[in-house]
Design an enzyme around this catalytic site. Structure first.
Site, PDB file in Angstrom:
ATOM      1  N   ASN A  52      14.127 -27.286  27.859  1.00  0.00           N
ATOM      2  CA  ASN A  52      13.225 -25.915  28.044  1.00  0.00           C
ATOM      3  C   ASN A  52      14.948 -24.584  27.453  1.00  0.00           C
ATOM      4  O   ASN A  52      15.340 -24.567  29.376  1.00  0.00           O
ATOM      5  CB  ASN A  52      13.000 -26.096  29.192  1.00  0.00           C
ATOM      6  CG  ASN A  52      12.560 -24.310  29.955  1.00  0.00           C
ATOM      7  OD1 ASN A  52      12.600 -23.806  29.160  1.00  0.00           O
ATOM      8  ND2 ASN A  52      11.856 -25.691  31.039  1.00  0.00           N
ATOM      9  N   TRP A  53      15.091 -24.565  27.422  1.00  0.00           N
ATOM     10  CA  TRP A  53      15.909 -23.162  26.785  1.00  0.00           C
ATOM     11  C   TRP A  53      15.643 -21.995  27.717  1.00  0.00           C
ATOM     12  O   TRP A  53      16.306 -20.498  27.708  1.00  0.00           O
ATOM     13  CB  TRP A  53      15.951 -23.169  25.560  1.00  0.00           C
ATOM     14  CG  TRP A  53      17.237 -23.620  24.556  1.00  0.00           C
ATOM     15  CD1 TRP A  53      17.545 -24.002  25.562  1.00  0.00           C
ATOM     16  CD2 TRP A  53      16.951 -23.347  23.623  1.00  0.00           C
ATOM     17  NE1 TRP A  53      18.229 -24.847  24.233  1.00  0.00           N
ATOM     18  CE2 TRP A  53      18.106 -24.502  22.966  1.00  0.00           C
ATOM     19  CE3 TRP A  53      17.021 -22.478  22.183  1.00  0.00           C
ATOM     20  CZ2 TRP A  53      18.176 -24.699  21.805  1.00  0.00           C
ATOM     21  CZ3 TRP A  53      17.351 -22.961  21.351  1.00  0.00           C
ATOM     22  CH2 TRP A  53      18.076 -23.486  20.622  1.00  0.00           C
ATOM     23  N   LYS A  54      14.174 -21.647  28.213  1.00  0.00           N
ATOM     24  CA  LYS A  54      14.027 -20.628  28.868  1.00  0.00           C
ATOM     25  C   LYS A  54      14.102 -19.675  28.293  1.00  0.00           C
ATOM     26  O   LYS A  54      14.133 -19.180  27.027  1.00  0.00           O
ATOM     27  CB  LYS A  54      14.267 -20.633  30.669  1.00  0.00           C
ATOM     28  CG  LYS A  54      14.114 -21.672  31.421  1.00  0.00           C
ATOM     29  CD  LYS A  54      14.283 -22.034  32.634  1.00  0.00           C
ATOM     30  CE  LYS A  54      14.177 -23.509  33.500  1.00  0.00           C
ATOM     31  NZ  LYS A  54      15.020 -23.298  34.729  1.00  0.00           N
ATOM     32  N   HIS A 107       4.573 -24.776  34.328  1.00  0.00           N
ATOM     33  CA  HIS A 107       6.916 -24.556  35.463  1.00  0.00           C
ATOM     34  C   HIS A 107       6.096 -24.023  36.409  1.00  0.00           C
ATOM     35  O   HIS A 107       5.554 -22.878  36.252  1.00  0.00           O
ATOM     36  CB  HIS A 107       7.391 -23.613  33.760  1.00  0.00           C
ATOM     37  CG  HIS A 107       8.560 -24.163  34.460  1.00  0.00           C
ATOM     38  ND1 HIS A 107       8.809 -23.183  35.251  1.00  0.00           N
ATOM     39  CD2 HIS A 107       9.412 -24.943  34.078  1.00  0.00           C
ATOM     40  CE1 HIS A 107      10.438 -24.054  34.977  1.00  0.00           C
ATOM     41  NE2 HIS A 107      11.338 -24.934  34.653  1.00  0.00           N
ATOM     42  N   SER A 115      18.091 -29.083  37.295  1.00  0.00           N
ATOM     43  CA  SER A 115      19.546 -29.125  37.538  1.00  0.00           C
ATOM     44  C   SER A 115      20.144 -30.849  37.347  1.00  0.00           C
ATOM     45  O   SER A 115      20.917 -31.011  38.150  1.00  0.00           O
ATOM     46  CB  SER A 115      20.067 -29.190  39.399  1.00  0.00           C
ATOM     47  OG  SER A 115      20.029 -28.341  39.758  1.00  0.00           O
ATOM     48  N   GLY A 127      17.667 -24.670  39.129  1.00  0.00           N
ATOM     49  CA  GLY A 127      18.510 -23.818  38.660  1.00  0.00           C
ATOM     50  C   GLY A 127      19.596 -23.297  39.516  1.00  0.00           C
ATOM     51  O   GLY A 127      20.385 -22.839  40.251  1.00  0.00           O
ATOM     52  N   GLU A 179       9.190 -31.466  39.400  1.00  0.00           N
ATOM     53  CA  GLU A 179      10.330 -30.570  39.089  1.00  0.00           C
ATOM     54  C   GLU A 179      10.345 -29.512  40.572  1.00  0.00           C
ATOM     55  O   GLU A 179      10.003 -28.407  40.335  1.00  0.00           O
ATOM     56  CB  GLU A 179      10.738 -29.248  37.796  1.00  0.00           C
ATOM     57  CG  GLU A 179      10.922 -30.154  36.724  1.00  0.00           C
ATOM     58  CD  GLU A 179      10.922 -28.624  35.953  1.00  0.00           C
ATOM     59  OE1 GLU A 179      11.670 -29.363  35.032  1.00  0.00           O
ATOM     60  OE2 GLU A 179      10.448 -27.833  35.828  1.00  0.00           O
ATOM     61  N   GLU A 219       8.022 -21.148  37.076  1.00  0.00           N
ATOM     62  CA  GLU A 219       8.528 -19.913  37.214  1.00  0.00           C
ATOM     63  C   GLU A 219       6.747 -19.293  37.000  1.00  0.00           C
ATOM     64  O   GLU A 219       7.312 -18.241  37.306  1.00  0.00           O
ATOM     65  CB  GLU A 219       9.394 -19.995  36.440  1.00  0.00           C
ATOM     66  CG  GLU A 219      11.036 -20.494  36.756  1.00  0.00           C
ATOM     67  CD  GLU A 219      11.656 -21.025  36.389  1.00  0.00           C
ATOM     68  OE1 GLU A 219      12.057 -20.904  34.162  1.00  0.00           O
ATOM     69  OE2 GLU A 219      12.954 -21.876  36.235  1.00  0.00           O
ATOM     70  N   GLY A 273      16.880 -28.097  31.650  1.00  0.00           N
ATOM     71  CA  GLY A 273      17.084 -26.374  32.090  1.00  0.00           C
ATOM     72  C   GLY A 273      18.693 -25.324  31.154  1.00  0.00           C
ATOM     73  O   GLY A 273      19.148 -25.831  30.108  1.00  0.00           O
ATOM     74  N   GLY A 274      19.020 -25.267  32.010  1.00  0.00           N
ATOM     75  CA  GLY A 274      20.918 -24.967  32.142  1.00  0.00           C
ATOM     76  C   GLY A 274      21.898 -25.519  31.235  1.00  0.00           C
ATOM     77  O   GLY A 274      21.875 -25.372  30.401  1.00  0.00           O
TER      78      GLY A 274
END
Ligand code: 13P
Length: 254
Positions: free
Chosen positions: A9-11, A96, A214, A174, A168, A98, A235-236
């Site tokens: 997930n590149w956001k 998600h 993470s 993050g 999640e 966010e 993510g990251g």
């Protein structure tokens, strides 16, 4: 046997031209994906046509980070599941944390989005997860199962390959904090049990439950060791080719 899924997930990162470079480099380095691992990239909407072009024929799937709860119509700024599916996408993330948090998306809206994704032929990746205060109060499992039930109200995936559930925990996204492998496994098992109640034992046996929050090359193998954890929503660590590739190889047991 469930095929592990590693989804990046590149956001809201990367431009279309940066995405093109990333896809090319990733496919070069990946060569043939390890047998028995499915890989998917989830870039933001303007990058989806680039994903469609660059990933065509590679076996690497792609999908959107969100879709509208409406099929089409006068909804300025929205992107429909049909538009995403027409590009050749396989997945759509819905719910998600966010989006639940910054756009106050309730589970009922998430269910409508999952429904639209399914109707368009996409497989929803439904995210659930508890905030820190809920975990600290000991209510994580009850909270997440309630979120799952409400996010699946009226949603009929039809088969276990038409839904992915991602656990999640909000406090792990993050932040560099991860759930312990035992906590991830406990939650994945509870989610699977609830899916058995909702859709039957055969469905629950085949559906994939991912962990996200993470994930890094240093912690992924022990998270994947959980019998009910079928991969990761990353993510990251999906932003760099090297770290994402490492995660894909780890999921393939390499
Ligand atoms: P991080 O891996 O950056 O914690 O993000 C997890 C996530 O939200 C994936 O959807």
């Amino acid at each position: 046997m469930r095929t592990p899924l590693v989804a990046g997930n590149w956001k809201m990162h990367k431009t279309p031209s940066e995405a093109r470079v990333w896809f090319n480099e990733f496919l070069d380095e990946l060569g043939a994906a390890p047998p028995g691992v499915e890989v998917a990239l989830l870039p933001s909407h303007p990058l989806l046509p680039v994903a469609a072009e660059e990933l065509a024929g590679s076996g690497v799937a792609f999908g959107a980070q969100d879709v509208s709860a409406h099929a089409w119509g006068a909804y300025t700024g929205e992107v429909s599941a049909l538009q995403v599916a027409d590009l050749g996408a396989r997945y759509a993330v819905v719910g998600h944390s966010e989006r639940r948090r910054y756009w106050r998306e309730p589970s009922e809206l998430v269910a409508a989005k999952a429904d639209q994704a399914l109707k368009a032929g996409l497989t929803p990746i439904l995210c659930v997860g508890e905030p820190l205060e809920v975990r600290e109060a000991g209510g994580a499992v009850a909270y997440v199962l309630d979120q799952l039930r409400r996010s699946l109200a009226g949603v009929e995936p039809g088969g276990p390959d038409r839904l992915v559930v991602a656990y999640e925990p909000v406090w792990a996204i993050g932040t560099g904090r991860t759930a312990t492998p035992a906590d991830a496994e406990t939650m994945a098992a509870a989610l699977r049990e609830e899916l058995a109640v909702r859709y039957g034992a055969g469905f629950a046996e085949g559906v994939r439950v991912l962990y996200g929050g993470s994930i890094k090359p240093e912690n992924f193998a022990e998270i994947l060791a959980g019998a009910n954890v079928d991969g990761g929503l990353v993510g990251g660590a999906s932003l760099e080719v090297a770290s994402f590739l490492r995660l894909v190889l780890l999921a393939g047991g390499l």
